[in-house]
Write an enzyme that holds these catalytic residues in place. Structure first.
Site, PDB file in Angstrom:
ATOM      1  N   ASP A 237      19.564 -49.212  36.934  1.00 58.58           N
ATOM      2  CA  ASP A 237      20.822 -49.713  37.613  1.00 58.58           C
ATOM      3  C   ASP A 237      20.598 -51.124  37.954  1.00 58.58           C
ATOM      4  O   ASP A 237      19.505 -51.467  38.439  1.00 58.58           O
ATOM      5  CB  ASP A 237      20.781 -48.539  38.968  1.00 58.58           C
ATOM      6  CG  ASP A 237      21.992 -49.079  39.814  1.00 58.58           C
ATOM      7  OD1 ASP A 237      23.094 -49.508  39.203  1.00 58.58           O
ATOM      8  OD2 ASP A 237      21.906 -49.020  41.145  1.00 58.58           O
TER       9      ASP A 237
ATOM     10  N   GLU B  79      28.892 -55.878  34.543  1.00 56.07           N
ATOM     11  CA  GLU B  79      29.890 -56.200  35.995  1.00 56.07           C
ATOM     12  C   GLU B  79      30.443 -57.547  35.895  1.00 56.07           C
ATOM     13  O   GLU B  79      29.988 -58.506  35.421  1.00 56.07           O
ATOM     14  CB  GLU B  79      28.815 -56.113  37.458  1.00 56.07           C
ATOM     15  CG  GLU B  79      29.505 -56.491  38.456  1.00 56.07           C
ATOM     16  CD  GLU B  79      28.621 -56.010  39.673  1.00 56.07           C
ATOM     17  OE1 GLU B  79      27.754 -55.221  39.794  1.00 56.07           O
ATOM     18  OE2 GLU B  79      28.974 -56.866  40.666  1.00 56.07           O
TER      19      GLU B  79
ATOM     20  N   HIS C 203      30.712 -49.348  42.652  1.00 55.82           N
ATOM     21  CA  HIS C 203      29.442 -49.486  43.404  1.00 55.82           C
ATOM     22  C   HIS C 203      29.506 -49.576  44.853  1.00 55.82           C
ATOM     23  O   HIS C 203      30.531 -49.651  45.209  1.00 55.82           O
ATOM     24  CB  HIS C 203      28.736 -50.844  43.061  1.00 55.82           C
ATOM     25  CG  HIS C 203      27.885 -50.608  41.738  1.00 55.82           C
ATOM     26  ND1 HIS C 203      26.881 -50.706  41.415  1.00 55.82           N
ATOM     27  CD2 HIS C 203      28.564 -50.585  40.204  1.00 55.82           C
ATOM     28  CE1 HIS C 203      26.327 -50.468  40.186  1.00 55.82           C
ATOM     29  NE2 HIS C 203      27.389 -50.304  39.521  1.00 55.82           N
TER      30      HIS C 203
HETATM   31  P1  13P Z   1      25.197 -47.756  48.269  1.00 59.44           P
HETATM   32  O1  13P Z   1      24.030 -47.713  48.414  1.00 59.44           O
HETATM   33  O2  13P Z   1      25.999 -48.485  49.015  1.00 59.44           O
HETATM   34  O3  13P Z   1      25.681 -46.188  48.230  1.00 59.44           O
HETATM   35  O4  13P Z   1      25.507 -48.446  46.717  1.00 59.44           O
HETATM   36  C1  13P Z   1      24.843 -47.803  45.561  1.00 59.44           C
HETATM   37  C2  13P Z   1      24.983 -48.526  44.419  1.00 59.44           C
HETATM   38  O5  13P Z   1      26.212 -49.161  44.094  1.00 59.44           O
HETATM   39  C3  13P Z   1      23.846 -48.663  43.361  1.00 59.44           C
HETATM   40  O6  13P Z   1      24.076 -49.374  42.463  1.00 59.44           O
END
Ligand code: 13P
Length: 291
Positions: A82, A134, A215
């Protein structure tokens, strides 16, 4: 079922009108709670580890745990790096068995984002790895608790949102499998009531030609989730909500317990709490029963 490519998972979600939950799993307990939830709910799932979390758990330690969880799961699973920002994190994750990469070039100028994302896609193709890019910028405010250093005031800066026409060109020029779009969500705790630009989201979805990723999935209402899924969101990233909820539960348990508590008991309770939260999310994202 086990390992399935993220591209395939998201195409099914787009076709059948649900979103695949993507959970940041920063340790073994989180991996176990989330996989238990997915198996119980019969939901496809994406486990991910973010480059900003390497300081808590190095990639080399969590990767074998995630690969094993993916290979043994009774439901379709992908594992994703990620917000990969460095070339070394991206290539190491591929080398360690991740079958999906989110390359986050959103802090670069458009042309540089295209160039870097396309380069990652070229490498990923040779290894059968899916890539999410993105375009636009999903903010990460300093006070939101998500490792961000954005000024809190930029959370409703609509100039950072994804441009639908540019999204189409970005997808064509990079060859990505999924697009993370900015339309009003924020990483971490929402400091203001979220105002999602769902009209823009629908247009991005129609023009981009690949599944759309949200996200900043923590703190939205069920209605926000449902309407975003209806406008084309096929993957939702979620972490902050789970990280806070599990600590609230732990606090309650400590307050209720007067006897000594062993760590292994605490650990099993935490795994159960993680499972419960993940199962609730699967229900909300309509992914339950889709595996
Ligand atoms: P949150 O931590 O706001 O739920 O977002 C998670 C995210 O987008 C990880 O890439």
């Amino acid at each position: 079922m086990s390992k399935v490519s993220m591209g395939e998972l998201l195409r099914d979600a787009s076709k059948r009108g649900y979103a695949v939950p993507c959970f940041n799993a920063i340790n073994l307990d989180m991996v176990r709670g989330i996989i238990q939830a997915a198996e119980e709910a019969r939901s496809p799932v994406i486990l991910c580890h973010a480059e900003i979390h390497f300081k808590y758990t190095p990639l080399a330690q969590i990767a074998p745990i995630m690969v094993e969880a993916m290979n043994k799961a009774k439901v379709p699973v992908s594992i994703l790096l990620d917000h990969g920002k460095s070339f070394s994190a991206v290539t190491q994750a591929m080398h360690m068995g991740f079958n999906a990469i989110m390359f986050d070039g959103s802090e670069y100028e458009y042309e540089e984002n295209v160039r870097r994302t396309a380069e990652i896609v070229k490498i990923a193709r040779t290894l059968d790895v899916s890539v999410e890019g993105e375009l636009g910028y999903v903010t990460r405010p300093k006070s939101g608790g998500a490792e961000g250093d954005d000024d809190d005031s930029i959370i409703d800066d609509t100039t950072l949102y994804t441009d639908p026409d540019q999204a189409r060109e970005f997808v064509e020029r990079t060859g990505i499998d999924a697009l993370a779009a900015a339309f009003g969500t924020v990483h971490g705790v929402y400091l203001k009531k979220p105002q999602l630009d769902l009209e823009r989201l629908g247009e991005i979805n129609r023009k981009a030609g690949v599944p759309i990723v949200m996200h900043g999935g923590s703190g939205l209402s069920d209605d926000d989730f449902q309407r975003s899924i209806d406008q084309g969101v096929a993957k939702i990233n979620y972490y902050t909500g789970m990280a806070l909820k599990v600590m609230d539960r732990a606090r309650e348990r400590f307050a209720q317990s007067e006897e000594k508590m062993f760590y292994h008991e605490f650990m099993m309770n935490v795994i159960g709490d993680l499972q419960e939260d993940a199962q609730g999310i699967m229900h909300t994202f309509r992914s339950s029963g889709k595996a």
